[in-house]
Design an enzyme around this catalytic site. Structure first.
Site, PDB file in Angstrom:
ATOM      1  N   LYS A 142      49.767  32.679 -18.263  1.00  0.00           N
ATOM      2  CA  LYS A 142      50.562  33.432 -19.257  1.00  0.00           C
ATOM      3  C   LYS A 142      49.762  34.564 -19.890  1.00  0.00           C
ATOM      4  CE  LYS A 142      51.498  30.255 -22.318  1.00  0.00           C
ATOM      5  NZ  LYS A 142      50.871  29.040 -21.799  1.00  0.00           N
ATOM      6  N   ARG A 173      56.916  27.644 -29.204  1.00  0.00           N
ATOM      7  CA  ARG A 173      56.342  26.523 -28.461  1.00  0.00           C
ATOM      8  C   ARG A 173      57.049  25.203 -28.783  1.00  0.00           C
ATOM      9  NH1 ARG A 173      50.888  28.321 -26.861  1.00  0.00           N
ATOM     10  NH2 ARG A 173      49.533  26.552 -26.491  1.00  0.00           N
ATOM     11  N   ARG A 203      37.920  27.169 -16.589  1.00  0.00           N
ATOM     12  CA  ARG A 203      38.006  28.295 -17.508  1.00  0.00           C
ATOM     13  C   ARG A 203      36.910  28.271 -18.572  1.00  0.00           C
ATOM     14  NH1 ARG A 203      43.849  29.280 -20.222  1.00  0.00           N
ATOM     15  NH2 ARG A 203      43.174  27.628 -21.604  1.00  0.00           N
ATOM     16  N   ARG A 257      36.887  27.370 -21.837  1.00  0.00           N
ATOM     17  CA  ARG A 257      37.134  27.752 -23.226  1.00  0.00           C
ATOM     18  C   ARG A 257      36.804  26.567 -24.126  1.00  0.00           C
ATOM     19  NH1 ARG A 257      43.138  29.743 -24.166  1.00  0.00           N
ATOM     20  NH2 ARG A 257      43.414  27.699 -25.119  1.00  0.00           N
ATOM     21  N   ARG A 270      46.922  18.672 -23.984  1.00  0.00           N
ATOM     22  CA  ARG A 270      47.703  19.914 -24.056  1.00  0.00           C
ATOM     23  C   ARG A 270      48.863  19.894 -23.071  1.00  0.00           C
ATOM     24  NH1 ARG A 270      43.123  23.402 -24.325  1.00  0.00           N
ATOM     25  NH2 ARG A 270      43.857  24.660 -22.606  1.00  0.00           N
TER      26      ARG A 270
END
Ligand code: AMP
Length: 193
Positions: free
Chosen positions: A14, A89, A133, A135, A146
């Site tokens: 996204k 969300r 990733r 993060r 998540r």
């Protein structure tokens, strides 16, 4: 006026795609996750309140998010359109945002206040992407939470948007360039450049 919401699970791409499409249409890319991370780094009151939820992979309470987005959309740069990434969300966020759009009265195109893009990517690909990733909130346990939070709280929005607005489904399980082309092709039908 380009008004698009990017939906899709964490790891669907996204952020990357929303940013590319925002550049293409010259509208701001508004990522609630990015705004929150800036607030956490600055230790603002919002950042302090949001941090624990984010570290666990839980959603930050709706009212904090709604106030934050309202303020961001009042900026002059957002008056000519926007790409929203990571908001709404929850069904509550979507309902409140829809009310705000109705009150504002400005329709985007084809009778809708905005259009929604859902990037579809299989679960195993999502987890692999998130793990690579690195993060702050990309620890395995947080990632699992998540995804679970996404399926419980965000996925119901697909039906919500199907019933109310124009939902555009794009296959996100491909190379970045290929997804961007598919997206541009789909979006161009609504907002020809
Ligand atoms: P993201 O960068 O979109 O993956 O968001 C990172 C984290 O910020 C999420 O795991 C949530 O904790 C929080 N967050 C971002 N957007 C929202 C939202 N619209 N509602 C609630 N929490 C959010």
């Amino acid at each position: 006026m380009v008004k698009l919401v990017f939906l899709g699970p964490p790891g669907a791409g996204k952020g990357t795609q929303a940013s590319l499409i925002a550049d293409f249409y010259e509208v701001p890319h508004i990522s609630t996750g990015d705004i929150l991370r800036t607030n956490v780094a600055e230790k603002s009151s919002l950042g302090i309140q949001a941090r624990n939820y984010m570290d666990k992979g839980d959603l930050v309470p709706d009212q904090l998010i709604l106030d934050m987005v309202k303020e961001r959309l009042e900026n002059p740069d957002a008056q000519k359109g926007w790409i929203l990434d990571g908001f709404p969300r929850t069904v509550t966020q979507a309902e409140e945002f829809f009310k705000k759009c109705e009150a504002g009265g400005e329709k985007a195109k084809s009778g809708s206040f905005f259009h929604v893009i859902n990037l579809q990517v299989p679960d195993d690909v999502l987890v692999a992407r998130l793990l690579s990733r690195g993060r702050q909130d990309d620890k395995e346990e947080t990632i699992r939470n998540r995804l679970q939070v996404y399926y419980q709280q965000t996925q119901p929005l697909i039906e919500f948007y199907k019933a109310r607005q124009q939902l555009i489904i794009v296959d996100g399980d491909n190379y970045i360039d290929a997804v961007t082309s598919a997206l541009k092709q789909a979006v161009d039908k609504i907002y020809p450049k």
